[in-house]
Design an enzyme around this catalytic site. Structure first.
Site, short mmCIF file in Angstrom:
data_model
loop_
_atom_site.label_atom_id
_atom_site.label_comp_id
_atom_site.label_asym_id
_atom_site.label_seq_id
_atom_site.Cartn_x
_atom_site.Cartn_y
_atom_site.Cartn_z
N GLU A 226 38.86 -39.98 -30.87
CA GLU A 226 40.06 -39.29 -30.39
C GLU A 226 39.74 -37.83 -30.04
O GLU A 226 40.49 -36.91 -30.40
CB GLU A 226 41.17 -39.38 -31.45
CG GLU A 226 41.63 -40.81 -31.69
CD GLU A 226 42.71 -40.95 -32.74
OE1 GLU A 226 43.57 -41.82 -32.60
OE2 GLU A 226 42.68 -40.16 -33.72
N GLU A 306 43.38 -49.04 -31.90
CA GLU A 306 44.14 -48.77 -33.12
C GLU A 306 45.60 -49.16 -32.87
O GLU A 306 46.40 -48.36 -32.40
CB GLU A 306 44.07 -47.29 -33.52
CG GLU A 306 42.73 -46.83 -34.03
CD GLU A 306 42.77 -45.41 -34.59
OE1 GLU A 306 43.90 -44.85 -34.71
OE2 GLU A 306 41.71 -44.85 -34.88
#
Length: 695
Positions: A226, A306
């Site tokens: 991320e 995710e």
């Protein structure tokens, strides 16, 4: 196809594993005098093989097993495993949050849920506690964990960082990086890259032989994590990582990135040569989220790395909850599109010891010890309603393994255990800080004295008489993260990072002023600026800075693991004193060592050890978590189990713990509303028989 238009992958539906098979060939070998039977019919190929031996396979081009491969198919928008179309349905599990004796149980339940893969983080700071000092033993044996996944038939999506987030202390980065105070984390800062390279040269050689292409079960490897959510947006850093991963893992390893589904996150988090995936939860619009992935990767498999089955908890907040129906519905929507999905988390586990991280959302928000995450497998590894809802969805898209789901692990309510005060913390500094104090004109941070976790004590003296209450103050955000203040060994109150920063005190010149500072976990997500711990600025008395400090780094865990305080005599100190103090007790198990949950009736905040194992922080006054998970593997059978509690603010007048067979994760109790139960300890098997209705 426009970036916002989605369609299922065009990979044909073929049975996994089908492919070219050689026609049967009858071959007879003449080796060491062994000959074909006299009546055997010898055809041309048999004769040629017998006479020309090893050269024949080259001349006839006899088929060999095709090489193993896991690749992206940009034409058909899918993965290909050994040439056949493949889609993974995966779940996240963190080996660092699960005791090693429970690994097999959790992984088997994930397999029986219908998953064909698991996603695994590798926390750098869990394995390199000091520069060049590595630990891959016991619960940290990542190779053993990976080998167990292979044994159970699960593929692996590996996320080795170097940054992982995961609501883990400092996002997995080692605190010793901050020994260089001006280091720029997650950037092309040469100091940071040098540390990263050293780590990757230790870790990735352990990973390479376990890649799918080399006979292992790791199908893909994530680079960073991320990164688009981090302020630096340093493409040179990403390019450096890509080069390192390629050099150490080879050109065939499938490397990817994961980012949120917003344009600005994908802009800074992606790089050519790394396949871009996204993450989002069941409350997101699936079409829009995958449309964001398509804006970066117009072709290739759809991947949600995710898919959030729940969420984390912060101290002082409510226990997060996401409905099973909502999670199942979102999963079905993605699978209908042909997408690959990893569920984060499938099993959350526990932030034992000091491993929980923190967020900075307007204010500092430390994560609870429990990482239950409202996941399909509970913190204790038990199947939930959500798991069975997910399993039903998966069964509509691919066959489930044959056999029953393993049951919940047995739990045991050991009942009430009385504790006794052993010593005030200030009276045992010679045990907790054997190296003695560091002298400094002004306070030093944890990092400056090379203390990663836990507690540091700051000691000075009042410079003058203070007959009337005067403010003892810390600068804004100057206490990282909580400071327990004692004057002449009497507890005055607590200073907090984003809370109370001033206490009013009185005293005489020369009175001892002690501040025990607790690190509640370094920031693990977002801007992730360097999160130094301790007293970051000087304390002031009535606006005058205090000076001449003695700073004690406390090695509490080392002392407890060596048998203290159970092997020592209690200290004769003020027994009614509040503030930081140690309490001890013992209990025996009735012939079994099952998982349990410990509650803290009337306690305030602190740390718990059983048999030297640090079970983590408790904070019932703040909540929402009221119990700590105690794995059965921590307990002993046939001898006393030693309990050590460090209470930081104030224990109840009659201190005891209560061991239950179920957790309490979603309420905050105050001393005014709590009523202690009348529940004595029932010796050995009597308690079990009573609960079973036999006694």
């Amino acid at each position: 196809m426009s970036p916002g238009t989605l369609r299922p992958p065009r990979c044909p539906r073929t049975r996994h594993g089908q492919g070219w098979q050689p026609l049967p060939v009858r071959v007879a070998l003449a080796v060491d005098g062994l000959q074909p039977a006299a009546d055997a019919v010898e055809d041309e190929e048999d004769a040629l093989l017998r006479h020309e031996g090893p050269l024949l396979s080259q001349r006839l081009h006899l088929p060999t097993a095709p090489p193993r491969s896991f690749q992206l198919d940009y034409e058909q928008d899918c993965f290909r495993k050994d040439g056949a179309p493949f889609r993974y349905v995966s779940g996240s599990i963190h080996y660092a949050r699960v005791p090693r004796p429970a690994w097999r149980d959790r992984l088997l339940k994930m397999y029986m849920s219908g998953l064909n893969a698991v996603q695994v983080y590798v926390p750098w700071n869990y394995h390199e506690p000091l520069p060049g000092v590595y630990d891959f033993s016991g619960d940290r044996d990542v190779e053993a964990f990976l080998d167990l996944t292979a044994e159970l038939g699960l593929l692996v999506i590996l996320r080795p960082g170097p940054y992982i987030c995961a609501e883990w202390e400092m996002g997995g980065l080692p605190a010793w990086l901050l020994w260089k105070s001006d280091i720029v984390l997650r950037s092309s800062d040469p100091a940071f890259l040098a540390a990263v390279d050293s780590w990757l040269h230790v870790l990735l050689p352990k990973i390479k032989p376990r890649l799918y292409q080399h006979g292992g079960n790791i199908i893909s490897v994530q680079v960073e994590n991320e990164y688009g959510s981090y302020y630096a947006c340093d493409y040179d850093y990403l390019r450096h990582l890509l080069g390192s991963f390629r050099a150490l893992l080879g050109g065939e390893a499938l490397l990817f990135t994961t980012d949120g589904a917003r344009a600005e996150e994908l802009r800074c988090g992606t790089l050519q040569g790394l396949y871009a995936t996204v993450d989002f939860g069941p409350d997101s619009n699936v079409t829009e989220a995958f449309g964001a992935q398509r804006s970066i990767e117009p072709r290739g498999p759809l991947v949600n790395s995710e898919y959030y089955t729940g969420w984390l908890d912060y101290w002082g907040g409510a226990h997060a909850s996401t409905s099973a129906a909502q999670v199942a519905r979102g999963l079905a929507d993605m699978l209908r599109l042909g997408a690959n999905v990893n569920m984060y988390m499938f099993h959350g586990g526990t932030n034992f010891a000091y491993w929980s991280g923190a967020d900075l959302k307007a204010q500092y928000k430390p994560v609870t010890t429990s990482y239950d995450y409202d996941a399909p497998l509970s913190e204790a590894g038990d199947p939930t309603e959500k798991l069975f809802a997910i399993r039903t969805v998966i069964s509509k898209f691919q066959p489930l393994p044959v056999g029953p789901m393993p049951p919940a692990t047995p739990k045991y309510a050991y009942g009430r255990v009385d504790l006794h005060k052993h010593a005030d913390l200030l009276d045992v500094l010679h045990v907790l800080s054997p190296s003695g104090p560091i002298r400094s004109q002004f306070p030093l941070t944890f990092e400056a004295i090379k203390q990663a976790h836990g507690f540091v004590l700051y000691h000075t003296q009042l410079p003058r008489d203070v007959p009337a209450p005067a403010p003892l103050s810390a600068p804004p955000h100057g206490v990282r993260d909580r400071g327990y203040v004692m004057l002449q060994k009497e507890y005055q109150g607590t200073l907090e990072r984003d809370g109370q920063t001033t206490l009013r005190v009185t005293g005489r010149a020369g009175d001892a002023l002690d501040v025990l500072v607790e690190n509640m976990g370094r920031l693990s997500f977002g801007a992730n600026f360097s999160d130094f711990k301790g007293l970051l600025g000087n304390l002031s008395l009535d606006s005058s800075p205090l000076s001449t400090w003695l700073i004690y780094p406390l090695a509490i865990d080392a002392a407890v693991q060596q048998g203290w305080p159970h092997a020592a005599l209690p200290q004769s100190s003020g027994r009614g004193r509040s503030g930081p103090a140690f309490y001890t007790g013992t209990f025996e198990t009735p012939g079994i060592a099952w998982d349990t949950f410990v509650k803290f009736p009337g306690w305030s905040k602190g740390q718990l050890w059983i048999n030297g194992f640090n079970l983590g922080r408790y904070w019932p006054r703040r909540g929402p978590q009221q119990t700590l998970f105690v794995p059965g593997s921590v307990l002993r059978v046939g001898c006393p189990n030693n309990i050590t509690v460090l209470e930081l603010e104030g224990a109840p007048s009659t201190p005891f713990l209560l061991f239950l067979d179920q957790p309490l994760l979603n309420r905050t109790l105050s001393p005014s509303t709590w009523t202690p139960p009348c529940l004595p300890v029932i010796p050995r098997l009597q308690w079990f028989l009573a609960r079973s209705g036999v006694w």
